[in-house]
Design a protein around this motif. Sequence first.
Motif, short mmCIF file in Angstrom:
data_model
loop_
_atom_site.label_atom_id
_atom_site.label_comp_id
_atom_site.label_asym_id
_atom_site.label_seq_id
_atom_site.Cartn_x
_atom_site.Cartn_y
_atom_site.Cartn_z
N ALA A 144 0.83 -1.20 0.00
CA ALA A 144 0.00 0.00 0.00
C ALA A 144 0.86 1.25 0.00
CB ALA A 144 -0.94 -0.01 1.21
N LEU A 145 1.94 1.22 0.77
CA LEU A 145 2.85 2.36 0.81
C LEU A 145 3.50 2.58 -0.55
CD1 LEU A 145 3.75 4.34 3.03
CD2 LEU A 145 5.78 2.91 3.36
N TYR A 146 3.92 1.50 -1.21
CA TYR A 146 4.52 1.62 -2.54
C TYR A 146 3.49 2.13 -3.56
CZ TYR A 146 8.67 -1.00 -1.01
OH TYR A 146 9.80 -1.41 -0.37
N LEU A 147 2.26 1.64 -3.46
CA LEU A 147 1.22 2.07 -4.39
C LEU A 147 0.96 3.57 -4.26
CD1 LEU A 147 -1.29 -0.89 -3.94
CD2 LEU A 147 -0.11 -0.30 -6.06
N ALA A 148 1.01 4.07 -3.03
CA ALA A 148 0.72 5.48 -2.78
C ALA A 148 1.88 6.38 -3.18
CB ALA A 148 0.38 5.70 -1.31
N LEU A 149 3.11 5.95 -2.90
CA LEU A 149 4.26 6.84 -3.08
C LEU A 149 5.06 6.59 -4.36
CD1 LEU A 149 5.64 6.98 0.58
CD2 LEU A 149 4.12 8.58 -0.58
N LYS A 150 4.85 5.41 -4.99
CA LYS A 150 5.62 5.08 -6.19
C LYS A 150 4.66 4.75 -7.33
CE LYS A 150 9.66 3.38 -3.66
NZ LYS A 150 10.69 2.34 -3.58
N LYS A 151 3.96 5.77 -7.80
CA LYS A 151 2.89 5.54 -8.78
C LYS A 151 3.42 5.19 -10.16
CE LYS A 151 -0.78 7.92 -6.41
NZ LYS A 151 -2.03 8.67 -6.54
N ASN A 152 4.72 5.39 -10.38
CA ASN A 152 5.30 5.03 -11.67
C ASN A 152 5.75 3.57 -11.72
OD1 ASN A 152 7.28 5.68 -9.74
ND2 ASN A 152 8.83 5.92 -11.32
N VAL A 153 5.72 2.87 -10.58
CA VAL A 153 6.13 1.47 -10.53
C VAL A 153 4.94 0.58 -10.84
CG1 VAL A 153 7.07 -0.37 -9.07
CG2 VAL A 153 7.93 1.98 -8.85
N ASP A 154 5.13 -0.39 -11.74
CA ASP A 154 4.06 -1.29 -12.14
C ASP A 154 3.57 -2.12 -10.95
OD1 ASP A 154 2.67 -2.48 -14.64
OD2 ASP A 154 3.34 -4.24 -13.51
N ILE A 155 2.26 -2.33 -10.87
CA ILE A 155 1.68 -3.09 -9.76
C ILE A 155 2.26 -4.50 -9.70
CG2 ILE A 155 -0.45 -4.12 -8.88
CD1 ILE A 155 -1.94 -1.65 -9.73
N LYS A 156 2.49 -5.10 -10.84
CA LYS A 156 3.05 -6.45 -10.86
C LYS A 156 4.43 -6.47 -10.21
CE LYS A 156 4.27 -10.33 -13.86
NZ LYS A 156 4.31 -10.85 -15.25
N GLU A 157 5.23 -5.46 -10.47
CA GLU A 157 6.56 -5.38 -9.87
C GLU A 157 6.47 -5.32 -8.34
OE1 GLU A 157 10.43 -2.38 -9.93
OE2 GLU A 157 9.03 -2.38 -11.62
N ILE A 158 5.46 -4.61 -7.84
CA ILE A 158 5.28 -4.48 -6.40
C ILE A 158 4.90 -5.80 -5.77
CG2 ILE A 158 3.81 -3.43 -4.61
CD1 ILE A 158 3.72 -0.91 -6.37
N TYR A 159 3.88 -6.48 -6.33
CA TYR A 159 3.45 -7.73 -5.67
C TYR A 159 4.43 -8.87 -5.87
CZ TYR A 159 1.19 -9.70 -9.97
OH TYR A 159 0.91 -10.23 -11.21
#
Length: 300
Positions: free
Chosen positions: A64-79
């Motif tokens: 959630a923190l990455y989604l909020a603060l790193k909007k240029n990063v692909d969701i797949k990369e995060i999970y």
Amino acid sequence: MEEYKRRIIRIIKHIDEHLDDDLSLEKVAAIGAYSPFHFHRIFKLITGETLQNYIIRKKIEKSALYLALKKNVDIKEIYMELGFANHSVFNKTFKKYYGQSPSEFRRSAPESFHKILQVESKNGQVDTVFRQYICNVENLLNWRTMNLKIKVTQLQEMNLACVMSLGLADVEKSYDILIDWAKRKQLFPRENVKMISVYHDSFKVTPPEKVRIHASMLLDEQLMEQEGEVFPEIIETGKFIIGSGEVTLHDFEKCWASLFLWMNENHYSIRKAFPFEIYHSNFKEHPEEKMIVDFCIPIH
């Protein structure tokens, strides 16, 4: 119980630093020298949740923190970084905690300055709701201009002695334990001693009673090993946004919100380190309960 706490602290630090590794019950228990069965019971007794629930919650909160603060990063990369098998599993788990999909969450945060709260609905189910910060954006900007001096600077490595607090309610108790330890070591009181709170969770994604805070004291030399509930931590050298001001405890939320807004306005991005507060005075010694504080955000 103190020995249990000391070992659980070691385990929690390991979990938070290795969320993408194998965190099976057997492997995590071994870090604290527990049998899996005994560890399972002790962990729940001290933290209030099972190991599996803790690990999943930490992964989802970090996402959630990455989604909020790193909007240029692909969701797949995060999970994928956090060890979720596929988008379906991640989406379902995220929605369970926050009541909306990761993409919906990303669209709603953080520019709208919402704060995540857990509340019980009429039917007893836990729903995720949002409420606005106490200031709208314009008022927040005006308040920041009047109350905070902001700079970007390089900080040198800092050696800390810390006591862990699980939740805001235990922070003062954790500092009491730390100061008692420092008095025995003749490290307190002394001239220009600095107390520091290091936030290992974000209030945007973690309920206040579960936020992990390290109540800390700046040392001249590194603490080499854990002593009871007191353990060493190092804030590594790096670039930081620092907002400094004389504020009350009730102003802290506005300080952090306005600093993260400033970070986004000036196109900085947060790096993988923990924000912290440095206290230069004691609010209990001020007639208006104000204190001089540096609010520090690690950036690239």
